[in-house]
Write a protein that holds these residues in place. Structure first.
Motif, PDB file in Angstrom:
ATOM      1  N   ILE A   1       0.979 -12.546   4.842  1.00  0.00           N
ATOM      2  CA  ILE A   1       0.172 -13.462   4.030  1.00  0.00           C
ATOM      3  C   ILE A   1       0.199 -14.871   4.619  1.00  0.00           C
ATOM      4  O   ILE A   1      -0.845 -15.522   4.748  1.00  0.00           O
ATOM      5  N   LEU A   2       1.366 -15.351   4.995  1.00  0.00           N
ATOM      6  CA  LEU A   2       1.459 -16.684   5.585  1.00  0.00           C
ATOM      7  C   LEU A   2       0.709 -16.763   6.914  1.00  0.00           C
ATOM      8  O   LEU A   2       0.110 -17.780   7.237  1.00  0.00           O
ATOM      9  N   GLY A   3       0.727 -15.688   7.662  1.00  0.00           N
ATOM     10  CA  GLY A   3       0.023 -15.662   8.942  1.00  0.00           C
ATOM     11  C   GLY A   3      -1.486 -15.733   8.795  1.00  0.00           C
ATOM     12  O   GLY A   3      -2.185 -16.184   9.700  1.00  0.00           O
ATOM     13  N   LEU A   4      -1.996 -15.292   7.670  1.00  0.00           N
ATOM     14  CA  LEU A   4      -3.444 -15.336   7.448  1.00  0.00           C
ATOM     15  C   LEU A   4      -3.969 -16.764   7.295  1.00  0.00           C
ATOM     16  O   LEU A   4      -5.155 -17.005   7.441  1.00  0.00           O
ATOM     17  N   PHE A   5      -3.087 -17.704   6.992  1.00  0.00           N
ATOM     18  CA  PHE A   5      -3.513 -19.091   6.820  1.00  0.00           C
ATOM     19  C   PHE A   5      -3.697 -19.827   8.150  1.00  0.00           C
ATOM     20  O   PHE A   5      -4.166 -20.953   8.164  1.00  0.00           O
ATOM     21  N   ASN A   6      -3.334 -19.211   9.270  1.00  0.00           N
ATOM     22  CA  ASN A   6      -3.543 -19.806  10.576  1.00  0.00           C
ATOM     23  C   ASN A   6      -5.005 -19.579  10.953  1.00  0.00           C
ATOM     24  O   ASN A   6      -5.430 -18.456  11.192  1.00  0.00           O
TER      25      ASN A   6
ATOM     26  N   ALA B   1      18.100  -3.527   2.384  1.00  0.00           N
ATOM     27  CA  ALA B   1      17.447  -3.910   3.639  1.00  0.00           C
ATOM     28  C   ALA B   1      16.006  -3.409   3.658  1.00  0.00           C
ATOM     29  O   ALA B   1      15.095  -4.118   4.104  1.00  0.00           O
ATOM     30  N   ILE B   2      15.782  -2.212   3.150  1.00  0.00           N
ATOM     31  CA  ILE B   2      14.422  -1.665   3.109  1.00  0.00           C
ATOM     32  C   ILE B   2      13.535  -2.521   2.213  1.00  0.00           C
ATOM     33  O   ILE B   2      12.424  -2.902   2.591  1.00  0.00           O
ATOM     34  N   GLY B   3      14.027  -2.843   1.028  1.00  0.00           N
ATOM     35  CA  GLY B   3      13.251  -3.691   0.122  1.00  0.00           C
ATOM     36  C   GLY B   3      12.993  -5.066   0.707  1.00  0.00           C
ATOM     37  O   GLY B   3      11.890  -5.612   0.607  1.00  0.00           O
ATOM     38  N   GLY B   4      14.011  -5.640   1.349  1.00  0.00           N
ATOM     39  CA  GLY B   4      13.855  -6.949   1.976  1.00  0.00           C
ATOM     40  C   GLY B   4      12.869  -6.912   3.122  1.00  0.00           C
ATOM     41  O   GLY B   4      12.089  -7.852   3.320  1.00  0.00           O
ATOM     42  N   ALA B   5      12.883  -5.836   3.895  1.00  0.00           N
ATOM     43  CA  ALA B   5      11.961  -5.708   5.022  1.00  0.00           C
ATOM     44  C   ALA B   5      10.514  -5.640   4.537  1.00  0.00           C
ATOM     45  O   ALA B   5       9.624  -6.286   5.115  1.00  0.00           O
ATOM     46  N   VAL B   6      10.284  -4.906   3.477  1.00  0.00           N
ATOM     47  CA  VAL B   6       8.923  -4.799   2.941  1.00  0.00           C
ATOM     48  C   VAL B   6       8.443  -6.155   2.430  1.00  0.00           C
ATOM     49  O   VAL B   6       7.323  -6.589   2.728  1.00  0.00           O
ATOM     50  N   LEU B   7       9.290  -6.833   1.664  1.00  0.00           N
ATOM     51  CA  LEU B   7       8.904  -8.158   1.159  1.00  0.00           C
ATOM     52  C   LEU B   7       8.708  -9.156   2.291  1.00  0.00           C
ATOM     53  O   LEU B   7       7.764  -9.948   2.275  1.00  0.00           O
ATOM     54  N   GLY B   8       9.593  -9.124   3.279  1.00  0.00           N
ATOM     55  CA  GLY B   8       9.466 -10.029   4.419  1.00  0.00           C
ATOM     56  C   GLY B   8       8.179  -9.795   5.183  1.00  0.00           C
ATOM     57  O   GLY B   8       7.501 -10.743   5.585  1.00  0.00           O
ATOM     58  N   ALA B   9       7.828  -8.535   5.400  1.00  0.00           N
ATOM     59  CA  ALA B   9       6.582  -8.215   6.098  1.00  0.00           C
ATOM     60  C   ALA B   9       5.378  -8.704   5.306  1.00  0.00           C
ATOM     61  O   ALA B   9       4.438  -9.275   5.868  1.00  0.00           O
ATOM     62  N   LEU B  10       5.403  -8.498   4.001  1.00  0.00           N
ATOM     63  CA  LEU B  10       4.287  -8.922   3.168  1.00  0.00           C
ATOM     64  C   LEU B  10       4.129 -10.441   3.179  1.00  0.00           C
ATOM     65  O   LEU B  10       3.024 -10.952   3.388  1.00  0.00           O
ATOM     66  N   PHE B  11       5.225 -11.156   2.977  1.00  0.00           N
ATOM     67  CA  PHE B  11       5.151 -12.619   2.991  1.00  0.00           C
ATOM     68  C   PHE B  11       4.741 -13.146   4.363  1.00  0.00           C
ATOM     69  O   PHE B  11       3.938 -14.068   4.468  1.00  0.00           O
ATOM     70  N   GLY B  12       5.287 -12.572   5.424  1.00  0.00           N
ATOM     71  CA  GLY B  12       4.916 -12.998   6.767  1.00  0.00           C
ATOM     72  C   GLY B  12       3.450 -12.775   7.053  1.00  0.00           C
ATOM     73  O   GLY B  12       2.770 -13.640   7.624  1.00  0.00           O
TER      74      GLY B  12
END
Length: 165
Positions: free
Chosen positions: A84-89, A71-82
């Motif tokens: 990065i994707l948010g920067l395209f707005n 869960a910790i690893g998934g949370a870090v990856l999810g935050a990073l991807f989110g």
């Protein structure tokens, strides 16, 4: 007639062991000492002799721990991807990046925990422990190109060199 590609054969310079140490840290200190003495350390290598693999067991791995670690690893990856994707707005990138990072953290943690549970369950109890793998050597040698070996050996045998009492 087929053209042939010729690859240049550059042999590595011959090296000689100038010192041996019981630990990597001691060998590292010797190379650092050579560097401090203005020795050209690009001609130096540290080689471990008598390599062994080892695995340090860090504890029992339960379903809850497997889920938490993933869960910790998934949370870090999810935050990073989110993020990065948010920067395209282009309208409001900061708010969008933060919102997507928070959502990515939550979704990543949930998915990571589920995958951790599934992976641990699939082992069928064969590996109910957590561990860290690594390599160890019996000794570490400082190798120096033959053209510079005498100078390095002289420096490491002098007063103030590491490994000397």
């Amino acid at each position: 007639m087929t053209p042939t590609l010729e690859t240049p054969t550059t042999a590595a310079p011959a090296q000689r062991a100038v010192a041996a140490y019981p630990s990597y840290t001691a060998a590292e200190q010797a190379v650092d000492y050579l560097s401090d003495q203005q020795f050209p350390v690009e001609h130096v290598a540290i080689v471990g002799r008598g390599l062994h693999s080892y695995e340090q067991v860090t504890g029992r791995l339960t379903l809850a721990k497997a889920a938490a670690y993933n869960a910790i690893g998934g949370a870090v990856l999810g935050a990073l991807f989110g993020w990065i994707l948010g920067l395209f707005n282009l309208i409001n990138p900061l708010v969008s990046a933060l919102l997507l990072a928070v959502n990515g953290t939550i979704i990543g943690a949930v998915l990571g925990a589920l995958l951790g549970l599934a992976a641990h369950t699939l082992t069928g109890g064969r590996r109910d422990f957590a561990s860290i793998s690594g390599m160890r050597a019996d000794s570490y040698e400082v190798l120096v190109d033959e053209t510079h070996a005498e100078h390095a050996a002289h420096l490491l045998a002098g007063p103030g060199a590491p490994g000397r009492s």
